[in-house]
Scaffold this motif. Structure first.
Motif, short mmCIF file in Angstrom:
data_model
loop_
_atom_site.label_atom_id
_atom_site.label_comp_id
_atom_site.label_asym_id
_atom_site.label_seq_id
_atom_site.Cartn_x
_atom_site.Cartn_y
_atom_site.Cartn_z
N ILE A 1 -30.28 -61.44 -28.30
CA ILE A 1 -31.11 -60.30 -27.93
C ILE A 1 -31.66 -60.56 -26.53
CG2 ILE A 1 -33.24 -61.23 -28.98
CD1 ILE A 1 -33.94 -58.29 -29.73
N HIS B 1 -34.53 -55.52 -24.95
CA HIS B 1 -34.44 -55.12 -26.35
C HIS B 1 -35.50 -55.84 -27.19
CE1 HIS B 1 -30.47 -53.41 -25.36
NE2 HIS B 1 -30.67 -52.67 -26.43
N TYR C 1 -38.81 -54.03 -26.75
CA TYR C 1 -38.78 -52.75 -27.47
C TYR C 1 -38.99 -52.99 -28.96
CZ TYR C 1 -37.19 -48.03 -28.71
OH TYR C 1 -37.11 -46.74 -29.19
N LYS C 2 -38.30 -54.01 -29.47
CA LYS C 2 -38.39 -54.29 -30.91
C LYS C 2 -39.79 -54.71 -31.33
CE LYS C 2 -36.37 -57.09 -34.60
NZ LYS C 2 -35.24 -57.97 -35.01
N GLY D 1 -38.62 -52.82 -21.38
CA GLY D 1 -38.46 -52.49 -22.79
C GLY D 1 -39.77 -52.07 -23.43
N ASP E 1 -27.72 -52.15 -34.05
CA ASP E 1 -28.86 -51.39 -33.53
C ASP E 1 -30.06 -51.48 -34.47
OD1 ASP E 1 -27.74 -50.62 -31.18
OD2 ASP E 1 -27.30 -48.56 -31.78
N LEU F 1 -31.51 -55.00 -33.78
CA LEU F 1 -32.03 -55.27 -32.44
C LEU F 1 -32.94 -54.17 -31.89
CD1 LEU F 1 -28.87 -56.74 -30.66
CD2 LEU F 1 -30.66 -57.94 -31.92
N LYS F 2 -32.82 -52.96 -32.43
CA LYS F 2 -33.59 -51.83 -31.87
C LYS F 2 -34.15 -50.96 -33.00
CE LYS F 2 -33.12 -48.33 -28.21
NZ LYS F 2 -33.48 -47.12 -28.97
#
Length: 373
Positions: A62, A66, A69-70, A110, A232, A235-236
């Motif tokens: 990662i 990202h 964002y996570k 992010g 996704d 990771l997101k």
């Protein structure tokens, strides 16, 4: 650029110089000794979480953007799970010497993406040195009217149990990432063994050939074909504030709610313990994506176990009065999976064949260190 060239205050100024508050509750954000917030007649919700490299995340698969964002979405998810609206976040970082200013700028990129999505202000934080990898602490602050706040303790007998989205996909995304990481590190280990052997034999021709082989290893590309959705989801993840809007529009107020971070079984048990109740959940009603099912088969894993205990889905699990059955049934992305019972009846899963099994929460594995090339 090295972080020490800017210094702590220079780094913070560079990262936050373009941040402008958008919430009326943010009186003063970044730039002073403390943020100033005003929630007037609303209740204030505060949630703080710590993320440690090698435990909650692995920078092998990662990137910093990202990752930011996570973790921001995870922090916001806690506020949504209280039926509130996130308004501000405070971010503190523990940084090792390997990180450059550009890495932290990617992190803040992010962070800004996640905050922009839900109109959340970044109002402060701190940076410090770390000798044990990257450490992240995020405090999310939100608001809700007193009568709107939903606790884990409000479920009542005969309430319907509902979940959003699908379950188990983030966990299977992790399995794919771990598999590809293992393939990569196996290649690294084999390469290191070959180098050691060539060095022991003083074989310069072999060493030269291995130098070219190293370039191929460093260009390793993981195989995610057909599994993009699962990657996704791992990771997101997305905080489900959209579901709260749906419920409000339909005039539905959940009686209890929690976000699914540690797996459906664990979160259900939390609600049952806090609400002093039991539950019955139907295996056939648990929402599972077809990619999750296919990947479980590929890994020879039990599909229901992945959905019940996988974790990191960050979907919402909530209960509603039975009278809201028809309203819930018409909603997209929400599935009724069972109902609340008396505490004396315990917490059980009803299998597809009709047999009952006690719900059990399982733990979460810690990432192990891997060899370097």
């Amino acid at each position: 650029m090295e972080i020490k060239e800017l210094g702590e205050f220079g780094l913070i100024d560079r990262l936050t110089k373009n941040i402008q508050p958008i919430n009326s509750s943010t009186i003063v954000g970044v730039g002073d000794d403390a943020a100033v917030l005003n929630y007037s007649n609303k209740e204030t919700l505060v949630s703080s979480q710590m993320f440690m490299e090698g435990v909650q995340f692995d920078l092998t698969y990662i990137d910093m953007e990202h990752l930011a964002y996570k973790v921001a979405m995870i922090a916001m998810s806690n506020i949504f799970a209280m039926n509130g609206q996130p308004r501000q976040i405070i971010v503190s970082l523990g940084l090792g010497k390997r990180f450059k200013v550009e890495d932290i700028e990617q992190f803040y990129a992010g962070l800004n993406k996640a905050c922009t999505k839900w109109n959340v202000d970044i109002v402060g934080g701190d940076t410090t040195s770390s000798y044990t990898g990257l450490a992240i602490n995020i405090t999310c602050i939100g608001e809700a009217a007193k009568e709107d706040i939903t606790y884990r303790s409000g479920a009542n007998e005969t309430d319907l149990i509902c979940v959003t989205g699908d379950l188990g996909s983030a966990y299977m995304g992790l399995q794919i990432l771990e598999r590809e990481k293992s393939v990569y590190y196996q290649q690294v280990q084999e390469y290191n063994n070959k180098v050691k052997e060539a060095q022991n034999n003083k074989d310069e021709r072999r060493l030269e050939a291995l130098r070219q082989e190293r370039a191929a290893i460093e260009d390793f590309q993981p195989d995610f074909a057909g599994k993009e959705y699962l990657i996704d989801r791992q990771l997101k993840p997305e905080a489900r504030g959209d579901i709260l809007n749906q419920l409000r529009e339909a005039g539905i107020h959940p009686t209890a709610m929690i976000d699914i971070s540690d797996g459906l079984a664990s979160e259900l048990k939390h609600i049952c313990e806090k609400s002093h109740c039991g539950c019955r959940v139907y295996e056939k009603n648990i929402p599972i994506d077809y990619q999750t099912a296919a990947t479980c088969e590929e890994f020879n894993m039990n599909l229901t176990t992945a959905a019940l205990n996988g974790g990191e889905d960050y979907e919402l699990l909530f209960t509603v009065p039975i009278g809201d059955h028809e309203k819930i049934d018409k909603m997209e992305n929400i599935r009724q999976i069972g109902y609340i019972t008396k505490e004396s009846l315990g917490s059980f899963l009803i299998a597809r064949d009709g047999n009952e099994f006690e719900l059990k929460a399982q733990g979460w594995p810690i990432t192990k260190e891997q060899p370097t090339c």
